[in-house]
Design a protein around this motif. Sequence first.
Motif, short mmCIF file in Angstrom:
data_model
loop_
_atom_site.label_atom_id
_atom_site.label_comp_id
_atom_site.label_asym_id
_atom_site.label_seq_id
_atom_site.Cartn_x
_atom_site.Cartn_y
_atom_site.Cartn_z
N ASN A 1 0.78 -1.17 -0.15
CA ASN A 1 -0.06 0.01 -0.02
C ASN A 1 0.84 1.30 0.15
N VAL A 2 0.74 2.21 -0.84
CA VAL A 2 1.52 3.45 -1.04
C VAL A 2 0.68 4.71 -0.81
N PRO A 3 0.88 5.38 0.28
CA PRO A 3 -0.02 6.49 0.53
C PRO A 3 -0.11 7.56 -0.68
N ARG A 4 -1.23 7.93 -0.57
CA ARG A 4 -1.52 9.13 -1.70
C ARG A 4 -0.27 10.12 -1.78
N GLY A 5 0.06 10.51 -2.85
CA GLY A 5 1.13 11.63 -3.01
C GLY A 5 2.67 10.96 -2.75
N GLN A 6 2.76 9.96 -2.30
CA GLN A 6 4.15 9.46 -1.83
C GLN A 6 5.02 8.75 -3.48
N ARG A 7 6.09 9.35 -3.57
CA ARG A 7 6.83 9.00 -4.58
C ARG A 7 7.31 7.31 -4.61
N ILE A 8 7.03 6.59 -5.47
CA ILE A 8 7.24 5.40 -5.63
C ILE A 8 8.82 5.06 -5.77
N TYR A 9 9.26 5.59 -6.93
CA TYR A 9 10.61 5.67 -7.33
C TYR A 9 11.12 6.69 -8.23
N ARG A 10 12.13 6.99 -8.26
CA ARG A 10 12.78 8.02 -9.19
C ARG A 10 13.55 7.32 -9.95
N GLU A 11 13.56 7.60 -11.35
CA GLU A 11 14.33 6.93 -12.44
C GLU A 11 15.97 7.19 -11.99
N GLY A 12 16.81 6.01 -12.19
CA GLY A 12 18.08 6.54 -11.83
C GLY A 12 18.43 6.33 -10.36
N SER A 13 17.60 6.13 -9.49
CA SER A 13 17.70 6.03 -8.05
C SER A 13 17.38 4.80 -7.31
N PRO A 14 18.06 4.39 -6.49
CA PRO A 14 17.99 3.25 -5.75
C PRO A 14 16.30 3.01 -5.14
N SER A 15 15.97 1.78 -5.13
CA SER A 15 14.42 1.90 -4.96
C SER A 15 14.42 0.67 -4.31
N ASP A 16 13.20 0.64 -3.27
CA ASP A 16 12.76 -0.69 -2.49
C ASP A 16 11.96 -1.31 -3.49
N MET A 17 11.37 -0.85 -4.52
CA MET A 17 10.57 -1.37 -5.26
C MET A 17 11.05 -1.52 -6.78
N ASP A 18 11.61 -2.82 -7.12
CA ASP A 18 12.66 -2.90 -8.11
C ASP A 18 12.11 -4.05 -9.21
N GLY A 19 10.92 -4.23 -8.98
CA GLY A 19 10.16 -5.18 -9.80
C GLY A 19 9.08 -4.31 -10.77
N LEU A 20 8.25 -5.35 -11.14
CA LEU A 20 6.80 -5.03 -12.02
C LEU A 20 5.81 -4.57 -10.87
N CYS A 21 5.10 -3.49 -11.13
CA CYS A 21 4.09 -3.19 -10.33
C CYS A 21 2.90 -3.04 -10.90
N LEU A 22 1.81 -3.84 -10.48
CA LEU A 22 0.60 -4.02 -10.97
C LEU A 22 -0.51 -3.22 -10.25
N ILE A 23 -1.28 -2.24 -10.65
CA ILE A 23 -2.08 -1.53 -9.77
C ILE A 23 -3.18 -2.17 -9.54
N LEU A 24 -3.65 -2.31 -8.37
CA LEU A 24 -4.92 -3.10 -7.87
C LEU A 24 -5.93 -1.98 -7.56
N GLU A 25 -5.37 -0.84 -7.24
CA GLU A 25 -6.51 0.14 -6.79
C GLU A 25 -5.90 1.55 -6.95
N GLY A 26 -6.69 2.43 -7.18
CA GLY A 26 -6.09 3.61 -7.61
C GLY A 26 -5.32 4.42 -8.49
N LYS A 27 -4.40 5.21 -8.50
CA LYS A 27 -3.67 5.61 -9.84
C LYS A 27 -2.32 6.05 -9.44
N VAL A 28 -1.48 5.97 -10.40
CA VAL A 28 -0.25 6.36 -10.44
C VAL A 28 0.09 7.29 -11.53
N ARG A 29 0.57 8.44 -11.22
CA ARG A 29 1.00 9.49 -12.09
C ARG A 29 2.55 9.36 -12.48
N LEU A 30 2.73 9.27 -13.82
CA LEU A 30 4.03 9.12 -14.03
C LEU A 30 4.56 10.43 -14.58
#
Length: 86
Positions: free
Chosen positions: A36-65
């Motif tokens: 679960n990702v809180p609204r407005g939280q950055r999931i990851y930034r291109e070129g930066s290390p991230s805890d989420m390094d796989g394929l993300c499938l959106i079950l609910e809500g929206k993600v702005r790229l």
Amino acid sequence: MADRERIVPLLKTTYPFHKLDEGLINVVADAFESVNVPRGQRIYREGSPSDMDGLCLILEGKVRLVQTQKGQTRNVAVLGEGEMFG
């Protein structure tokens, strides 16, 4: 797992998983981890290390790229339920 009941139907209708047989769909569904990702939280930034390094499938809500170049930020896409990124 309640999320598995939501993941399996989405995989059955989502490219490239939609052509897999039931057994393989289940294997793929078991590999997903629900986060679960809180609204407005950055999931990851291109070129930066991230805890989420796989394929993300959106079950609910929206993600702005967004893309930032030379100090300018522009919206690339808004993804919703059943769409993927990563």
